[in-house]
Design an enzyme around this catalytic site. Structure first.
Site, PDB file in Angstrom:
ATOM      1  N   ARG A  18       0.836  -1.198   0.000  1.00  0.00           N
ATOM      2  CA  ARG A  18       0.000   0.000   0.000  1.00  0.00           C
ATOM      3  C   ARG A  18       0.870   1.247   0.000  1.00  0.00           C
ATOM      4  NH1 ARG A  18      -2.843  -2.798  -2.118  1.00  0.00           N
ATOM      5  NH2 ARG A  18      -4.617  -3.919  -1.303  1.00  0.00           N
ATOM      6  N   CYS A  19       0.293   2.325  -0.487  1.00  0.00           N
ATOM      7  CA  CYS A  19       0.948   3.622  -0.592  1.00  0.00           C
ATOM      8  C   CYS A  19       1.611   3.977   0.741  1.00  0.00           C
ATOM      9  CB  CYS A  19      -0.091   4.675  -0.974  1.00  0.00           C
ATOM     10  SG  CYS A  19       0.576   6.309  -1.270  1.00  0.00           S
ATOM     11  N   PRO A  20       2.856   4.405   0.709  1.00  0.00           N
ATOM     12  CA  PRO A  20       3.694   4.787  -0.433  1.00  0.00           C
ATOM     13  C   PRO A  20       4.659   3.692  -0.902  1.00  0.00           C
ATOM     14  CG  PRO A  20       4.742   5.571   1.538  1.00  0.00           C
ATOM     15  CD  PRO A  20       3.468   4.834   1.970  1.00  0.00           C
ATOM     16  N   ASP A  45      -2.802  -1.804  -5.482  1.00  0.00           N
ATOM     17  CA  ASP A  45      -3.185  -0.634  -4.691  1.00  0.00           C
ATOM     18  C   ASP A  45      -3.807   0.410  -5.622  1.00  0.00           C
ATOM     19  OD1 ASP A  45      -3.454   1.530  -3.005  1.00  0.00           O
ATOM     20  OD2 ASP A  45      -1.313   1.773  -2.618  1.00  0.00           O
ATOM     21  N   ASP A  51      -0.264   7.388  -8.628  1.00  0.00           N
ATOM     22  CA  ASP A  51       1.129   7.549  -8.214  1.00  0.00           C
ATOM     23  C   ASP A  51       2.155   7.146  -9.270  1.00  0.00           C
ATOM     24  OD1 ASP A  51       0.091   8.436  -5.825  1.00  0.00           O
ATOM     25  OD2 ASP A  51       0.557   6.605  -4.707  1.00  0.00           O
TER      26      ASP A  51
END
Length: 81
Positions: A18-20, A45, A51
């Site tokens: 998951r981000c980041p 994600d 992103d």
């Protein structure tokens, strides 16, 4: 029709991250690549849909192809020279 995703120089499996984390891993991987080499990123994600293209724009790499209609998402980027 040629599958652009079929023969990348490098592959990064970011499934479950998951981000980041996915973009951090992309950045680290691209740093160790030669200009012109390609990286296939496989991710799930939803944040990567924003992103990864943003990373390519910011770092001036080419987003060669992307598939984000269904999971897993796939992105192919080419490192700039």
């Amino acid at each position: 029709m040629t599958d652009l995703f079929s023969s990348p120089d490098h592959t990064l499996d970011a499934l479950g991250l998951r981000c980041p984390e996915p973009v951090m891993m992309v950045r680290k991987t691209v740093r160790n690549m030669q200009p012109g080499e390609t990286l296939l990123i496989i991710a799930d994600d939803p944040a990567t849909t924003r992103d990864i293209p943003g990373f390519c724009t910011f770092m001036e790499h080419e987003l060669v192809a992307k598939e984000t209609d269904e999971l897993p998402y796939r992105y192919l980027i080419r490192k700039s020279g």
